[in-house]
Design an enzyme around this catalytic site. Structure first.
Site, PDB file in Angstrom:
ATOM      1  N   HIS A  50      -2.109   1.184  -1.072  1.00  0.00           N
ATOM      2  CA  HIS A  50      -3.443   1.339  -1.913  1.00  0.00           C
ATOM      3  C   HIS A  50      -4.155   0.205  -2.586  1.00  0.00           C
ATOM      4  CE1 HIS A  50      -3.219   6.119  -1.733  1.00  0.00           C
ATOM      5  NE2 HIS A  50      -2.953   5.609  -0.591  1.00  0.00           N
ATOM      6  N   GLU A  52      -4.830  -0.284  -5.776  1.00  0.00           N
ATOM      7  CA  GLU A  52      -4.044  -0.651  -7.118  1.00  0.00           C
ATOM      8  C   GLU A  52      -2.829  -1.064  -6.807  1.00  0.00           C
ATOM      9  OE1 GLU A  52      -6.943   2.915  -7.561  1.00  0.00           O
ATOM     10  OE2 GLU A  52      -5.514   2.128  -6.052  1.00  0.00           O
ATOM     11  N   CYS A  80      -5.181   7.732  -7.494  1.00  0.00           N
ATOM     12  CA  CYS A  80      -4.471   8.696  -6.918  1.00  0.00           C
ATOM     13  C   CYS A  80      -3.245   8.851  -7.675  1.00  0.00           C
ATOM     14  CB  CYS A  80      -4.320   8.628  -5.474  1.00  0.00           C
ATOM     15  SG  CYS A  80      -2.922   7.278  -5.184  1.00  0.00           S
ATOM     16  N   CYS A  83      -1.114   5.866  -7.374  1.00  0.00           N
ATOM     17  CA  CYS A  83      -1.599   4.648  -7.947  1.00  0.00           C
ATOM     18  C   CYS A  83      -1.593   4.639  -9.598  1.00  0.00           C
ATOM     19  CB  CYS A  83      -2.702   4.208  -7.552  1.00  0.00           C
ATOM     20  SG  CYS A  83      -2.958   3.631  -5.780  1.00  0.00           S
TER      21      CYS A  83
END
Length: 153
Positions: A50, A52, A80, A83
């Protein structure tokens, strides 16, 4: 505002390359970008890639440390659970986000079930969660506890 715009540009860059979804992030320290990343789930075939997480990895590599204390994370969308956990473990001082989880869900990126699961983590209709003990399950922890040259984090 400048850093959030950079996070959004990073998201657009990743989508244009076909790397993954509409997510981008930058890590800032002392007013300078020290790490950036966008969603790379598709290109890396890695569900943990992801924005991040890729930004945190980039920043940590650039500062040669696992701690990002004194840094800020700017991300194009509310993190999320994975993250958010990565941001907390990295010790960033602030997390700024653009779009909300609801905004992401409206285009098919709903993570509400993960947020809900973490509120009460237990076996449900989709997954099993249970402790599985073997004789030496505490051995790594005991070794770590006795380790004299460990670097706590």
């Amino acid at each position: 505002m400048e850093f959030m715009k950079l996070a959004i540009e990073e998201a657009k860059k990743g989508m244009a390359a076909g790397d993954g979804g509409p997510f981008g992030a930058v890590i800032v320290k002392d007013g300078k970008v020290i790490g950036k990343g966008h969603n790379m789930v598709l290109v890396k075939k890695d569900p943990t890639a992801h924005a991040e997480v890729t930004a945190i990895r980039d920043a940590c590599k650039n500062v040669d440390d696992f701690s990002l204390a004194g840094c800020q994370l700017y991300t194009s969308c509310y993190p999320c659970p994975m993250c958010m956990g990565a941001a907390l473990w990295s010790r960033v001082d602030a997390i700024y986000y653009g779009a909300t989880s609801e905004d992401a869900a409206s285009i098919g990126f709903g993570d509400h079930e993960f947020h809900d699961f973490l509120k009460d983590p237990k076996t449900d209709e989709k997954r099993k969660l249970e402790q599985f003990k073997v004789d030496n399950y505490m051995e790594p922890f005991n070794i770590w506890a006795e380790k004299v040259d460990k670097k706590p984090y």
